[in-house]
Design a protein around this motif. Structure first.
Motif, mmCIF file in Angstrom:
data_model
loop_
_atom_site.group_PDB
_atom_site.id
_atom_site.type_symbol
_atom_site.label_atom_id
_atom_site.label_comp_id
_atom_site.label_asym_id
_atom_site.label_seq_id
_atom_site.Cartn_x
_atom_site.Cartn_y
_atom_site.Cartn_z
ATOM 1 N N ALA A 169 4.572 23.766 46.036
ATOM 2 C CA ALA A 169 5.786 24.925 45.230
ATOM 3 C C ALA A 169 6.050 26.293 45.485
ATOM 4 O O ALA A 169 7.202 26.675 45.482
ATOM 5 C CB ALA A 169 4.993 24.935 43.427
ATOM 6 N N LYS A 170 5.269 26.515 46.496
ATOM 7 C CA LYS A 170 5.486 28.100 46.927
ATOM 8 C C LYS A 170 6.507 27.792 47.780
ATOM 9 O O LYS A 170 7.824 28.724 47.736
ATOM 10 C CB LYS A 170 4.785 28.764 47.957
ATOM 11 C CG LYS A 170 4.723 30.014 47.833
ATOM 12 C CD LYS A 170 3.411 31.119 48.858
ATOM 13 C CE LYS A 170 3.185 32.355 49.514
ATOM 14 N NZ LYS A 170 1.954 32.564 49.745
ATOM 15 N N GLU B 31 13.920 19.971 46.840
ATOM 16 C CA GLU B 31 15.438 19.305 47.040
ATOM 17 C C GLU B 31 15.060 17.625 47.768
ATOM 18 O O GLU B 31 16.429 17.372 47.515
ATOM 19 C CB GLU B 31 15.860 20.730 47.609
ATOM 20 C CG GLU B 31 16.200 21.953 46.433
ATOM 21 C CD GLU B 31 17.220 22.890 47.287
ATOM 22 O OE1 GLU B 31 17.936 22.146 48.128
ATOM 23 O OE2 GLU B 31 17.325 23.636 46.770
ATOM 24 N N THR C 265 8.508 25.829 47.762
ATOM 25 C CA THR C 265 10.058 25.058 47.513
ATOM 26 C C THR C 265 10.089 25.104 46.685
ATOM 27 O O THR C 265 11.036 26.961 46.006
ATOM 28 C CB THR C 265 9.600 23.562 47.709
ATOM 29 O OG1 THR C 265 9.006 22.784 46.525
ATOM 30 C CG2 THR C 265 10.452 22.568 49.025
ATOM 31 N N THR C 266 9.649 25.104 45.336
ATOM 32 C CA THR C 266 10.178 25.541 43.511
ATOM 33 C C THR C 266 9.286 25.248 42.829
ATOM 34 O O THR C 266 8.641 24.079 43.481
ATOM 35 C CB THR C 266 11.855 24.833 43.272
ATOM 36 O OG1 THR C 266 12.924 25.003 44.161
ATOM 37 C CG2 THR C 266 11.859 24.962 42.132
ATOM 38 N N HIS C 267 8.801 26.431 42.351
ATOM 39 C CA HIS C 267 7.671 26.773 41.317
ATOM 40 C C HIS C 267 8.392 25.882 40.238
ATOM 41 O O HIS C 267 9.202 26.596 39.621
ATOM 42 C CB HIS C 267 7.455 27.990 41.181
ATOM 43 C CG HIS C 267 5.503 28.138 40.511
ATOM 44 N ND1 HIS C 267 5.842 29.025 40.795
ATOM 45 C CD2 HIS C 267 4.546 27.712 41.086
ATOM 46 C CE1 HIS C 267 4.438 28.739 39.607
ATOM 47 N NE2 HIS C 267 3.716 27.547 40.129
ATOM 48 N N VAL C 268 8.038 24.769 39.829
ATOM 49 C CA VAL C 268 8.553 24.342 38.655
ATOM 50 C C VAL C 268 7.830 24.055 37.843
ATOM 51 O O VAL C 268 6.067 23.510 37.646
ATOM 52 C CB VAL C 268 9.071 22.879 38.354
ATOM 53 C CG1 VAL C 268 10.051 22.048 37.067
ATOM 54 C CG2 VAL C 268 10.175 22.795 39.606
ATOM 55 N N ALA D 121 5.537 20.900 41.988
ATOM 56 C CA ALA D 121 6.806 21.535 43.498
ATOM 57 C C ALA D 121 7.809 20.976 42.958
ATOM 58 O O ALA D 121 8.023 19.356 42.827
ATOM 59 C CB ALA D 121 6.114 21.027 44.328
ATOM 60 N N GLY D 122 9.070 21.986 43.148
ATOM 61 C CA GLY D 122 10.383 21.151 42.804
ATOM 62 C C GLY D 122 11.018 20.607 44.287
ATOM 63 O O GLY D 122 12.780 21.475 44.530
#
Length: 167
Positions: free
Chosen positions: A136-137, A15, A139-142, A12-13
């Motif tokens: 991850a869902k 911020e 925020t960001t999926h990295v 997850a990413g």
């Protein structure tokens, strides 16, 4: 409808800091189905409102249903969560007051929640062969790439390793 699983490993990413809110209910007397359903019906209304009101601060959620339900949600901040809970125009305060007035003392249905304010440096995640899920869902999926292969590397990447060594 089944979600597509992503082959490979992801993290997850977020911020920044994230607030994790766990909430649920338990049908203590399942034969009181009318009361159980009335309490349960409040959550879909809240989730619809939050989905159409991004400024409320909900980032995402997952829910599991059963005798004891569990909803894991991710919020921008504790302030966003508390503002939603106290907002007279949002669909939380009315059902909560109704529950406390008519259901809480009967023991027919129990409700619970837990709130965690998680600094970005306190987050380490990995998802392998999973559909979009969890933080991850929300925020960001990295994709896990060079320097993020192990939990230790991911932890150090977000600052957790430095915090752990400093304490």
């Amino acid at each position: 409808m089944a979600q597509e699983a992503f082959p490979g490993r992801f993290t997850a990413g977020p911020e920044g800091d994230v607030t994790v809110f766990l909430i649920g209910m338990r049908a203590n007397r399942w034969w009181k189905i009318g009361t159980v359903m009335r309490v349960a019906a409040a959550m879909p209304r809240m989730l619809r409102y939050l989905a159409t009101t991004p400024e409320a601060g909900l980032l995402g959620y997952h829910q599991w249903l059963g005798r004891t339900t569990v909803l894991v949600s991710y919020w921008r901040s504790p302030e966003h969560l508390m503002r939603f809970a106290a907002n007279r125009d949002a669909p939380h305060l009315g059902p909560w007051r109704d529950f406390m007035k008519t259901v809480a003392e009967t023991g027919n249905v129990g409700v619970w929640h837990e709130t965690y304010s998680v600094p970005a440096s306190g987050v380490e995640t990995v998802y392998s062969g999973m559909p979009l899920f969890g933080l991850a869902k929300a925020t960001t999926h990295v994709p896990v790439g060079h320097g993020l292969n192990t939990a230790k590397q991911r932890w150090a990447h977000v600052g957790g390793g430095r915090s752990a060594r400093a304490s």
